[in-house]
Write an enzyme that holds these catalytic residues in place. Sequence first.
Site, mmCIF file in Angstrom:
data_model
loop_
_atom_site.group_PDB
_atom_site.id
_atom_site.type_symbol
_atom_site.label_atom_id
_atom_site.label_comp_id
_atom_site.label_asym_id
_atom_site.label_seq_id
_atom_site.Cartn_x
_atom_site.Cartn_y
_atom_site.Cartn_z
ATOM 1 C CG HIS A 153 -0.427 0.192 2.497
ATOM 2 N ND1 HIS A 153 -0.960 0.774 3.692
ATOM 3 C CD2 HIS A 153 0.721 -0.248 2.950
ATOM 4 C CE1 HIS A 153 -0.278 0.625 4.582
ATOM 5 N NE2 HIS A 153 0.683 -0.066 4.269
ATOM 6 C CG ASP A 172 3.214 -2.091 6.548
ATOM 7 O OD1 ASP A 172 2.685 -1.954 7.551
ATOM 8 O OD2 ASP A 172 2.869 -1.458 5.390
ATOM 9 C CD GLN A 179 -4.641 -4.005 7.203
ATOM 10 O OE1 GLN A 179 -5.445 -4.734 8.167
ATOM 11 N NE2 GLN A 179 -4.946 -2.893 7.098
ATOM 12 C CE LYS A 192 -5.051 0.479 9.156
ATOM 13 N NZ LYS A 192 -4.033 0.340 8.047
ATOM 14 C CB CYS A 246 -3.965 3.207 0.441
ATOM 15 S SG CYS A 246 -5.095 4.282 1.241
#
Length: 401
Positions: free
Chosen positions: A120, A197, A200, A223, A359
Site C-alpha cells: 500500500h 510493515d 495489518q 487498527k 491505498c
Amino acid sequence: MSLTSPWRADFPGILALAAEGQTYLDSAATAQKPQAVLDALLGYLASGVANVHRAQHLPGERATRAFEATRSKAAQWLNAASSDEIIFTRGSTESLNLLAYGLEHLLQPGEQIVISALEHHANLLPWQQLAKRRNLELVVLPLDHTGSIDLQQAARLIGPRTRLLAVSQLSNVLGRWQPLAELLALARAQGAFSVVDGAQGAVHGRHDLQALGCDFYVCSSHKLYGPDGVGLLYGRREALGKLQHWQFGGEMVLDADYQSARFRPAPLGFEAGTPAISAVIALGAALDWLNGLDHTAVAHHEAALHAELLAGLQSRNGVRLLGEPQLALASFCVNGVHNADLAHLLSEQGIAVRAGHHCAMPLMKSLGLSGAIRVSLGLYNDSEDLRRFFSALDNALELLQ
C-alpha cells in the site's frame, strides 16, 4: 453453525452502529475500540493531564510513568529485547517515513531498495521518494496467482546491490500472509536492512520479532483496537543505532547551543515534540485488553468467520475474488459492475465496506482494475453481520446485473 462473537459486547461503537442499522465491515481501515480503551482515555484526561519527560511535579511524573508503561507493554507484545527498541510515532505511515529519512545517509546512488507489488502507498511512497532523492533503483517483487510474493523471482531480484527490503506482513488488499522468513533470509544474505510493515499483520496474532529477525517492524494503534494518532516502530538495537535523526525539538535534544546540538538515542531521540500522550496511554489499555483474551478462541473465531465470508462470495455468480485470501478480509469485483455503484447500494442498506483502490493504486493497475470492494473483519463481527452483508449484496446485484 452461526458464529457469535463473545467480545462484541465490549465494543460500544459496534453496538451503537448496530442500533442505527449499520453493519461495520471495514476494520482493516480502522477498528472499533473496546470499553477499556475509552475508560483509559477518559481516566487520563479527567484526572489531570501533564506533559511527559519534562516535569518534576506529581502530574508529570504520573503521566510519564503511564506513558512509559505502554512502551514496556508494547515491547512485551512484540517480544522486543528491550522497551528501548520501541519508538512511538503517529502511525505506520510516519514510522515508514521516519525510516526512509533516518536511513537515507546509508544509501548510495545505484544501490537498490526492494519492495513488492502488493504494497500500500505507505510502504511504497516513502521508498519511492527516497529512491528519487538518492538516485537509487526501486525494485518491485512480483506476485504469484495467489497474491503471495513470488519467492523464485525474489531470489533472482534481491542481490548484491540490495541495501533495503521493505515488505508487508499481511496484504491489506489480498489478505495473504507473506513469506517473511524466506524474504528476510534473502535480505540478510546480502547484508541489507529489512523493514516489515505489520499494519495489518499485527492485528491478527502475536508476532515474536526476535524470532522473525527483521531490523524494523511498524504497526498502528488504531487498527489494533487502540486510539488513532499513535503507532509503534520497533527496531533492533543495532539497527536503531544507525538511524539519523529526522525531526527536531522537545525532549529529543541532549544538549543545544545557538550553532549546534546533540541528540538523544532511540527511543526519545526519535520522539520530537509532545507525543500523543493520551493515545499512548490508551494503547497500553488496548494491549492489556488483548492480552486478556483467549488467543486460541480469537484465532478460531476469525478463521471460521473468514471461511464463511469466502464461501458466501464464491457461491455468487459473477463475483471474482482478488487472489486467494487467507485471513481477515476479502477483496472482490463483480463482472460488469462498477465497484463505486455497488458500494453506493451497499452503503444505502447500512453496510460499511471499503471500495476503491485501498491505498494500493499500483496493485490495482497491475490487476487491470480501477478498484474493488473490500470486506474486512474484526473480532467483534459475527455471522449475523455477514448475513446482512450478503442480503444487501444480493439486493444490489439484482439491480446492477
